[in-house]
Design a protein around this motif. Structure first.
Motif, PDB file in Angstrom:
ATOM      1  N   ASP A 236      -1.123 -26.693 -61.972  1.00  0.00           N
ATOM      2  CA  ASP A 236      -0.037 -26.895 -61.008  1.00  0.00           C
ATOM      3  C   ASP A 236      -0.218 -25.772 -60.249  1.00  0.00           C
ATOM      4  N   LEU A 237      -0.053 -25.557 -58.780  1.00  0.00           N
ATOM      5  CA  LEU A 237      -0.294 -24.390 -58.113  1.00  0.00           C
ATOM      6  C   LEU A 237       1.028 -23.770 -57.993  1.00  0.00           C
ATOM      7  N   GLY A 238       1.862 -23.718 -58.763  1.00  0.00           N
ATOM      8  CA  GLY A 238       3.067 -22.759 -58.416  1.00  0.00           C
ATOM      9  C   GLY A 238       4.374 -23.271 -58.686  1.00  0.00           C
ATOM     10  N   PRO A 239       5.510 -22.669 -58.471  1.00  0.00           N
ATOM     11  CA  PRO A 239       6.967 -22.992 -58.212  1.00  0.00           C
ATOM     12  C   PRO A 239       7.135 -23.423 -56.942  1.00  0.00           C
ATOM     13  N   THR A 240       8.352 -23.798 -56.756  1.00  0.00           N
ATOM     14  CA  THR A 240       8.884 -24.545 -55.417  1.00  0.00           C
ATOM     15  C   THR A 240       8.449 -23.827 -54.291  1.00  0.00           C
ATOM     16  N   ARG A 241       8.627 -22.542 -54.091  1.00  0.00           N
ATOM     17  CA  ARG A 241       8.402 -21.659 -52.906  1.00  0.00           C
ATOM     18  C   ARG A 241       6.903 -21.716 -52.554  1.00  0.00           C
ATOM     19  N   ALA A 242       6.094 -21.685 -53.832  1.00  0.00           N
ATOM     20  CA  ALA A 242       4.631 -21.731 -53.564  1.00  0.00           C
ATOM     21  C   ALA A 242       4.031 -23.100 -52.970  1.00  0.00           C
ATOM     22  N   LYS A 243       4.930 -23.961 -53.543  1.00  0.00           N
ATOM     23  CA  LYS A 243       4.387 -25.620 -53.111  1.00  0.00           C
ATOM     24  C   LYS A 243       4.688 -25.581 -51.477  1.00  0.00           C
ATOM     25  N   ARG A 244       5.729 -25.020 -51.053  1.00  0.00           N
ATOM     26  CA  ARG A 244       5.900 -24.990 -49.613  1.00  0.00           C
ATOM     27  C   ARG A 244       5.157 -24.396 -48.865  1.00  0.00           C
ATOM     28  N   ALA A 245       4.649 -23.064 -49.340  1.00  0.00           N
ATOM     29  CA  ALA A 245       3.507 -22.444 -48.628  1.00  0.00           C
ATOM     30  C   ALA A 245       2.316 -23.028 -48.680  1.00  0.00           C
ATOM     31  N   TRP A 246       2.022 -23.855 -49.645  1.00  0.00           N
ATOM     32  CA  TRP A 246       0.793 -24.699 -50.092  1.00  0.00           C
ATOM     33  C   TRP A 246       0.937 -25.858 -48.776  1.00  0.00           C
ATOM     34  N   ALA A 247       2.086 -26.397 -48.726  1.00  0.00           N
ATOM     35  CA  ALA A 247       2.337 -27.560 -47.924  1.00  0.00           C
ATOM     36  C   ALA A 247       1.783 -27.294 -46.463  1.00  0.00           C
ATOM     37  N   GLU A 248       2.414 -25.851 -46.184  1.00  0.00           N
ATOM     38  CA  GLU A 248       2.197 -25.450 -44.510  1.00  0.00           C
ATOM     39  C   GLU A 248       0.632 -25.161 -44.438  1.00  0.00           C
ATOM     40  N   LEU A 249       0.072 -25.367 -45.640  1.00  0.00           N
ATOM     41  CA  LEU A 249      -1.716 -25.202 -45.171  1.00  0.00           C
ATOM     42  C   LEU A 249      -2.298 -26.291 -45.169  1.00  0.00           C
ATOM     43  N   GLY A 250      -1.431 -27.450 -45.689  1.00  0.00           N
ATOM     44  CA  GLY A 250      -2.140 -29.044 -45.681  1.00  0.00           C
ATOM     45  C   GLY A 250      -2.574 -29.044 -46.946  1.00  0.00           C
ATOM     46  N   VAL A 251      -1.961 -28.571 -48.091  1.00  0.00           N
ATOM     47  CA  VAL A 251      -2.655 -28.620 -49.412  1.00  0.00           C
ATOM     48  C   VAL A 251      -1.352 -29.316 -50.330  1.00  0.00           C
ATOM     49  N   ASP A 252      -1.580 -30.377 -51.028  1.00  0.00           N
ATOM     50  CA  ASP A 252      -0.690 -30.816 -51.879  1.00  0.00           C
ATOM     51  C   ASP A 252      -0.953 -30.142 -53.299  1.00  0.00           C
ATOM     52  N   ALA A 253       0.142 -29.309 -53.474  1.00  0.00           N
ATOM     53  CA  ALA A 253       0.058 -28.368 -54.721  1.00  0.00           C
ATOM     54  C   ALA A 253       0.721 -28.857 -56.101  1.00  0.00           C
ATOM     55  N   TYR A 254       0.776 -30.282 -56.012  1.00  0.00           N
ATOM     56  CA  TYR A 254       1.401 -30.952 -57.236  1.00  0.00           C
ATOM     57  C   TYR A 254       0.110 -31.320 -57.962  1.00  0.00           C
ATOM     58  N   GLY A 255      -0.419 -30.525 -58.438  1.00  0.00           N
ATOM     59  CA  GLY A 255      -1.512 -30.784 -59.398  1.00  0.00           C
ATOM     60  C   GLY A 255      -3.033 -30.362 -58.784  1.00  0.00           C
ATOM     61  N   VAL A 256      -4.099 -30.778 -59.589  1.00  0.00           N
ATOM     62  CA  VAL A 256      -5.477 -30.522 -59.037  1.00  0.00           C
ATOM     63  C   VAL A 256      -6.347 -31.568 -58.920  1.00  0.00           C
ATOM     64  N   HIS A 257      -7.196 -31.903 -58.320  1.00  0.00           N
ATOM     65  CA  HIS A 257      -7.866 -33.115 -58.276  1.00  0.00           C
ATOM     66  C   HIS A 257      -9.293 -33.020 -58.961  1.00  0.00           C
ATOM     67  N   ASP A 258      -9.994 -34.026 -59.335  1.00  0.00           N
ATOM     68  CA  ASP A 258     -11.143 -33.844 -59.726  1.00  0.00           C
ATOM     69  C   ASP A 258     -12.387 -33.889 -58.886  1.00  0.00           C
ATOM     70  N   THR A 259     -12.174 -34.171 -57.550  1.00  0.00           N
ATOM     71  CA  THR A 259     -13.239 -34.260 -56.715  1.00  0.00           C
ATOM     72  C   THR A 259     -12.455 -34.087 -55.052  1.00  0.00           C
ATOM     73  N   ALA A 260     -13.337 -33.618 -54.357  1.00  0.00           N
ATOM     74  CA  ALA A 260     -12.703 -33.403 -52.981  1.00  0.00           C
ATOM     75  C   ALA A 260     -12.700 -34.743 -52.154  1.00  0.00           C
ATOM     76  N   PRO A 261     -11.754 -34.815 -51.373  1.00  0.00           N
ATOM     77  CA  PRO A 261     -11.476 -36.033 -50.545  1.00  0.00           C
ATOM     78  C   PRO A 261     -12.847 -36.583 -49.853  1.00  0.00           C
ATOM     79  N   PRO A 262     -12.875 -37.917 -49.548  1.00  0.00           N
ATOM     80  CA  PRO A 262     -11.823 -38.844 -49.684  1.00  0.00           C
ATOM     81  C   PRO A 262     -11.633 -39.492 -51.342  1.00  0.00           C
ATOM     82  N   TYR A 263     -10.621 -39.959 -51.486  1.00  0.00           N
ATOM     83  CA  TYR A 263     -10.326 -40.270 -53.069  1.00  0.00           C
ATOM     84  C   TYR A 263     -10.597 -41.728 -53.273  1.00  0.00           C
TER      85      TYR A 263
END
Length: 441
Positions: A236-263
């Motif tokens: 997981d990419l971090g606590p709530t504040r970090a997830k908001r910062a990731w979202a501003e960069l266009g990254v879903d911080a709720y977990g890590v994926h196995d591959t790059a998109p498209p999924y």
């Protein structure tokens, strides 16, 4: 073989180890508690001696075996290095400091008197730099001075050394004065790339048509990547504040994926794509992650010049945790090069003003009698109201025993023993490790 030797404690998956190796240091020993991280070290450097287990256990690491009198020609180890556990000082935690059974910082400093290395490098989280730990830091500097070393602290920003991430680390460097006078903190190497610039090749690797547009949105460096602990589950990419910062960069911080998109399965969320562990590695300064378990999905041979290539043992969550908890290799390399130059007496001696981390602690340490708040402030040469001294004493009391005596003019204080683990046989740490070893990270 390098002419410079290093013993590394709490080595993790090898971020600091790789950086120091690139700076010219050869590992005589690396010690790590986590078996998966040990497997990663052995996978990459099978010729290294790697000890698995609690570094403070003599069955795992006996510092006397590496002291000058035990080494050929009596030559000391050139560098004792390590990234000791962060939770005792983390802003996200309780900041228990010396009262945290996981604290190894003070213990590591004590080993300097046994190993007598030419240099010491210890790194930790930014929380250790805060006023809460001023007394702790001064105790460390005083102990080093008693051992014949001069020490200096510095808050280092990883982004100053090409790492595309907001990752401040608090670093302690110490050497004997004849060497330390040649030590200069490494100069920044330039502005780091953005997340988009760094990860675009990986985001586009499977033909995602939105990769270019995504990279334009991800126009800043990353928040601090956190590896988390065994106790708190998966990647997981971090606590709530970090997830908001990731979202501003266009990254879903709720977990890590196995591959790059498209999924192929779950659709991309409104936050954007998830990172892969290889992408997380790039943001930590590893230019290429090579995981044997997923070798078919990623490059197996690093392009020429990719000096930060590294294999990782374990599954996705274990790999992510190792990467997220690591010291960025480019930062370790920059520090290692500065230490190596100092040990070789290269360059001009540095003029430095060694200031005290905590003058109030210094006064208490130098006087074995009870002192009132007014006396402490006067002897420390600072202007503080009595209640301000009382507040500072409360902070000191978290890491030291503070004895108190009632007087007609108010409370008087005397410094008691340091609470931290420094190797005591009867310390509560031993029982804690016996009961929780499999959960400690």
């Amino acid at each position: 073989m390098s002419e410079l030797s290093v013993i590394e404690i709490c080595a993790g998956a090898g971020g600091q180890a790789l950086g120091l190796e690139l700076a010219g240091f050869e590992h005589e020993l690396a010690v790590e508690l986590d078996p998966t991280a040990v497997a990663t070290l052995q996978l990459n450097r099978p010729h290294w001696k790697v000890a698995e287990g609690d570094v403070a256990s003599l069955d795992v690491f006996d510092p006397k075996a590496y002291a000058p009198e035990s080494r050929p020609g009596g030559r000391p180890i050139d560098l004792l290095a390590g990234g000791v556990p962060c939770p005792p000082f983390s802003i996200a935690g309780k900041q228990l400091g010396a009262d945290d059974e996981r604290d190894l910082f003070a213990w590591a400093v004590e080993q300097v008197d046994v190993l007598k290395p030419r240099a010491l490098l210890l790194e930790n989280v930014r929380g250790l730099s805060m006023p809460r730990f001023a007394g702790y830091r001064q105790h460390v500097l005083d102990r080093l001075r008693q051992f014949g070393y001069t020490g200096e602290w510095r808050l280092i920003q990883a982004s100053d050394y090409g790492v595309p991430q907001l990752r401040p680390r608090f670093v302690l460097i110490a050497m004997r004065e004849d060497d330390f006078q040649y030590f200069h903190w490494p100069e920044p190497t330039g502005q780091a790339k953005t997340v988009g610039e760094t990860l675009l090749p990986l985001m586009a690797a499977r033909g995602w048509e939105g990769a270019e547009e995504w990279a334009e949105q991800a126009h800043d460096i990353a928040p601090t990547i956190v590896g988390g602990s065994k106790k708190h589950g998966g990647a997981d990419l971090g606590p709530t504040r970090a997830k908001r910062a990731w979202a501003e960069l266009g990254v879903d911080a709720y977990g890590v994926h196995d591959t790059a998109p498209p999924y192929k399965t779950r659709p991309m969320t409104e936050f954007g794509p998830k990172l892969t562990v290889e992408m997380v590695a790039r943001l930590q300064g590893w230019l290429l992650i090579r995981n044997p378990e997923h070798a078919a999905e990623i490059e197996t041979d690093p392009p020429e010049g990719h000096e930060y290539a590294w294999w990782f043992a374990g599954g996705k969550t274990a790999v992510y945790r190792q990467i997220g908890n690591a010291f960025p290799p480019p930062v370790a390399k920059a520090l290692g090069l500065s230490i190596a130059r100092a040990l070789r007496h290269e360059g001009e001696p540095a003029a430095r003003d060694i200031s005290f981390a905590d003058p109030i602690y210094r006064v208490l340490r130098e006087h074995e009698t009870f002192l009132t708040a007014a006396q402490i402030a006067r002897k420390a040469g600072i202007e503080l109201e009595d209640h301000e001294v009382d507040e500072r004493m409360t902070l000191l009391g978290k890491d030291f025993e503070i004895l108190k005596e009632e007087r007609s003019s108010g409370l008087a204080y005397k410094l008691g023993k340091f609470r931290a683990f420094t190797g005591q046989d009867d310390h509560a740490r031993h029982d804690y490790y016996r009961k929780n070893l499999s959960r400690i990270s």
